[in-house]
Scaffold this active site. Structure first.
Site, mmCIF file in Angstrom:
data_model
loop_
_atom_site.group_PDB
_atom_site.id
_atom_site.type_symbol
_atom_site.label_atom_id
_atom_site.label_comp_id
_atom_site.label_asym_id
_atom_site.label_seq_id
_atom_site.Cartn_x
_atom_site.Cartn_y
_atom_site.Cartn_z
ATOM 1 N N ASN A 84 0.872 -1.181 0.000
ATOM 2 C CA ASN A 84 0.000 0.000 0.000
ATOM 3 C C ASN A 84 0.906 1.227 0.000
ATOM 4 O O ASN A 84 1.476 1.586 1.024
ATOM 5 C CB ASN A 84 -0.908 -0.030 1.237
ATOM 6 C CG ASN A 84 -1.839 1.174 1.311
ATOM 7 O OD1 ASN A 84 -1.777 2.084 0.495
ATOM 8 N ND2 ASN A 84 -2.702 1.174 2.312
ATOM 9 N N ARG A 119 -2.844 -2.035 -3.252
ATOM 10 C CA ARG A 119 -4.000 -1.173 -3.041
ATOM 11 C C ARG A 119 -3.890 0.005 -4.012
ATOM 12 O O ARG A 119 -2.855 0.669 -4.087
ATOM 13 C CB ARG A 119 -4.022 -0.639 -1.611
ATOM 14 C CG ARG A 119 -5.188 0.319 -1.367
ATOM 15 C CD ARG A 119 -5.043 1.042 -0.053
ATOM 16 N NE ARG A 119 -6.157 1.980 0.151
ATOM 17 C CZ ARG A 119 -6.028 3.191 0.665
ATOM 18 N NH1 ARG A 119 -4.849 3.622 1.043
ATOM 19 N NH2 ARG A 119 -7.077 3.967 0.823
ATOM 20 N N HIS A 143 -12.787 3.451 0.600
ATOM 21 C CA HIS A 143 -12.817 2.450 1.688
ATOM 22 C C HIS A 143 -13.602 1.197 1.280
ATOM 23 O O HIS A 143 -14.052 0.437 2.143
ATOM 24 C CB HIS A 143 -13.446 3.029 2.965
ATOM 25 C CG HIS A 143 -12.649 4.118 3.611
ATOM 26 N ND1 HIS A 143 -13.248 5.208 4.209
ATOM 27 C CD2 HIS A 143 -11.315 4.293 3.756
ATOM 28 C CE1 HIS A 143 -12.317 6.005 4.695
ATOM 29 N NE2 HIS A 143 -11.135 5.475 4.421
ATOM 30 N N ASN A 176 -8.489 7.875 10.464
ATOM 31 C CA ASN A 176 -8.134 9.251 10.099
ATOM 32 C C ASN A 176 -8.981 9.694 8.911
ATOM 33 O O ASN A 176 -9.368 10.845 8.796
ATOM 34 C CB ASN A 176 -6.640 9.357 9.782
ATOM 35 C CG ASN A 176 -6.184 10.809 9.739
ATOM 36 O OD1 ASN A 176 -6.499 11.603 10.621
ATOM 37 N ND2 ASN A 176 -5.449 11.172 8.701
ATOM 38 N N ARG A 191 -9.681 16.190 7.491
ATOM 39 C CA ARG A 191 -10.582 16.590 6.403
ATOM 40 C C ARG A 191 -11.901 17.085 6.973
ATOM 41 O O ARG A 191 -12.437 16.509 7.910
ATOM 42 C CB ARG A 191 -10.847 15.417 5.446
ATOM 43 C CG ARG A 191 -9.627 14.915 4.723
ATOM 44 C CD ARG A 191 -9.996 13.792 3.765
ATOM 45 N NE ARG A 191 -8.834 12.975 3.445
ATOM 46 C CZ ARG A 191 -8.845 11.646 3.391
ATOM 47 N NH1 ARG A 191 -9.958 10.967 3.629
ATOM 48 N NH2 ARG A 191 -7.746 10.984 3.111
ATOM 49 N N GLY A 230 -13.631 3.312 15.098
ATOM 50 C CA GLY A 230 -14.816 2.471 15.195
ATOM 51 C C GLY A 230 -14.607 1.231 16.037
ATOM 52 O O GLY A 230 -15.513 0.788 16.747
ATOM 53 N N GLU A 231 -13.390 0.676 15.979
ATOM 54 C CA GLU A 231 -13.085 -0.548 16.727
ATOM 55 C C GLU A 231 -12.687 -0.274 18.171
ATOM 56 O O GLU A 231 -12.769 -1.184 19.021
ATOM 57 C CB GLU A 231 -11.942 -1.312 16.038
ATOM 58 C CG GLU A 231 -12.298 -1.854 14.664
ATOM 59 C CD GLU A 231 -11.063 -2.322 13.896
ATOM 60 O OE1 GLU A 231 -10.094 -2.774 14.550
ATOM 61 O OE2 GLU A 231 -11.066 -2.228 12.654
ATOM 62 N N GLU A 233 -8.018 -4.968 5.662
ATOM 63 C CA GLU A 233 -7.920 -4.677 4.234
ATOM 64 C C GLU A 233 -6.806 -5.481 3.574
ATOM 65 O O GLU A 233 -6.943 -5.900 2.415
ATOM 66 C CB GLU A 233 -7.694 -3.173 4.037
ATOM 67 C CG GLU A 233 -8.909 -2.341 4.433
ATOM 68 C CD GLU A 233 -8.636 -0.853 4.483
ATOM 69 O OE1 GLU A 233 -8.975 -0.172 3.507
ATOM 70 O OE2 GLU A 233 -8.078 -0.392 5.492
#
Length: 395
Positions: A10, A87, A176, A207, A237, A329-330, A381
């Protein structure tokens, strides 16, 4: 046949993240990150088994880093590396699935660079360096945008003149996708539901942040758009702002397009609201200590996330569950709790103990009995990219 190994790469403009994925192992035999590439502070960190190491490589570029990564990957793979998965951020409308890389795929990635000028050129650097170093290995590109190519036209079109879409590709693409696809499949497995008969709301929060409505394994809508700036409040952002903000700042402050663009992408979001940090962990500590900027950033983040999830529900006929994933989220029980406080109209209620337990890689249901299902599902991912690569090798 022995279990196969895929090296996942990536590439960012000044970074390179890598992982060796073995199809039979739950953990990665090798993983690492190279940072500050092209500068005197260039460094690569990696973990091989339980051993963690770092190496300073002043001035190193992507190819030099890959020169160091290859022997490590070959060693970790026992000399048997079966392919490389890359990716790629933007596949435009051309790529609706992952692809074996050839000259046409390279040209397609290059053609979409105008849609992701910070990402696609860096992705290409990594691909071309890897192809030069490992010419005999099959290489696969996995596109962040491909999963969202199943969105209906009423979800992806902007209300702008038709020629901008038909001649210049101005539409909502979403990002995503690899993460949303992985966690929705994983959620279906966890709940013993068939992927092809399941409906999910998914919130990937790191992020960068986005929400997604997923029906029968396909994206129906998502919060990011032409670029990854649209949608939720993120680390740096802004997410959604009035489209006329650019001309307002140009008129009142004399700002150029480049200045506004930089502000919205690099100086806004949690960082801009708090005046402190783009990291939710730092803000959570500051919020507990009564920092007003951190408190504001947290509240705006959660409210805007709830608004987006409520909007995404328009893409579903039924709801099998809401999924939280990504670093925030996790791991942030507080973000999950506050977000669902704003969604009481949809009937969500959390079990405080279960919510607190699901952090640091722990997956599971966190709702009380009688509430619609809420799941914490760690994303992966790298594994999804490797699975796509293996599927193409099998084909």
């Amino acid at each position: 046949m022995s279990a196969r190994n895929i090296l996942v790469i990536n590439c960012g403009s000044s970074s390179l993240k890598f992982a060796l994925v073995n199809e039979a192992q739950a953990t990665f035999p090798l993983q690492g990150l190279a940072e500050r590439l092209g500068s005197p502070e260039a460094v690569v960190h990696w973990q091989l088994g339980d051993a963690k190491e770092s190496l300073n490589l002043p001035g190193a570029d992507h190819r030099e880093i890959l020169n160091h990564v290859l022997p490590l990957a070959q060693e970790a793979a026992g000399g048997q590396l079966d392919g490389i998965g890359h990716r790629v951020v933007h596949g435009g409308e051309h790529f609706t699935a992952s692809s074996l890389i050839d000259a046409n795929v390279l040209e397609g990635i290059r053609a979409n660079a105008q849609l992701a000028p910070l990402h696609n050129p860096a992705n290409l650097v990594g691909i071309e360096a890897a192809m030069a170093l490992f010419p005999g290995l099959p290489q696969v590109s996995v596109f962040d945008t491909a999963f969202h190519q199943s969105m209906p036209e009423h979800a992806y079109r902007y209300a702008v003149p038709d020629f901008l879409y038909k001649e210049h590709g101005v539409r909502r693409y979403g990002f995503h996708g690899t993460s949303h696809r992985y966690v929705s499949k994983r959620a279906a497995e966890m709940m013993n539901l068939p992927v092809e008969d399941s409906s999910w709301l998914s919130a990937h929060l790191g992020n960068g942040c986005s929400t997604c409505a997923i029906v029968n394994g396909e994206s129906r809508d998502t919060s990011m758009g032409l670029t990854p700036l649209e949608g939720l409040v993120m680390g740096t952002r802004s997410g959604d702002v009035d489209p006329n903000l650019h001309s307002h700042l140009a008129r009142t402050l004399g700002w150029s397009i480049e200045q506004v663009d930089r502000m919205l992408n690099h100086d806004s979001g949690l960082k801009g609201l708090s005046g402190l940090s783009n990291d939710m962990r730092t803000l959570s500590e500051a919020r507990q200590a009564g920092h007003p900027g951190a408190t504001l950033a947290f509240e705006v983040f959660c409210y805007r996330l709830a608004k987006s999830l409520a909007g995404m529900a328009c893409g579903l006929q039924k709801l099998d569950g809401l999924i939280f994933t990504g670093g925030i989220g996790e791991n942030s029980a507080a973000v999950r709790e506050r977000t669902l406080d704003h969604l009481k109209l949809l009937g969500f209620q959390l079990d405080g103990e279960a919510n607190a337990r699901c952090t640091r890689g722990v997956a599971g249901e966190i709702q009380v009995t009688g509430s619609p299902r809420v799941l914490v599902v760690p994303t992966n991912e790298e594994r999804q990219i490797a699975l796509d690569a293996l599927a193409l090798l099998d084909a």
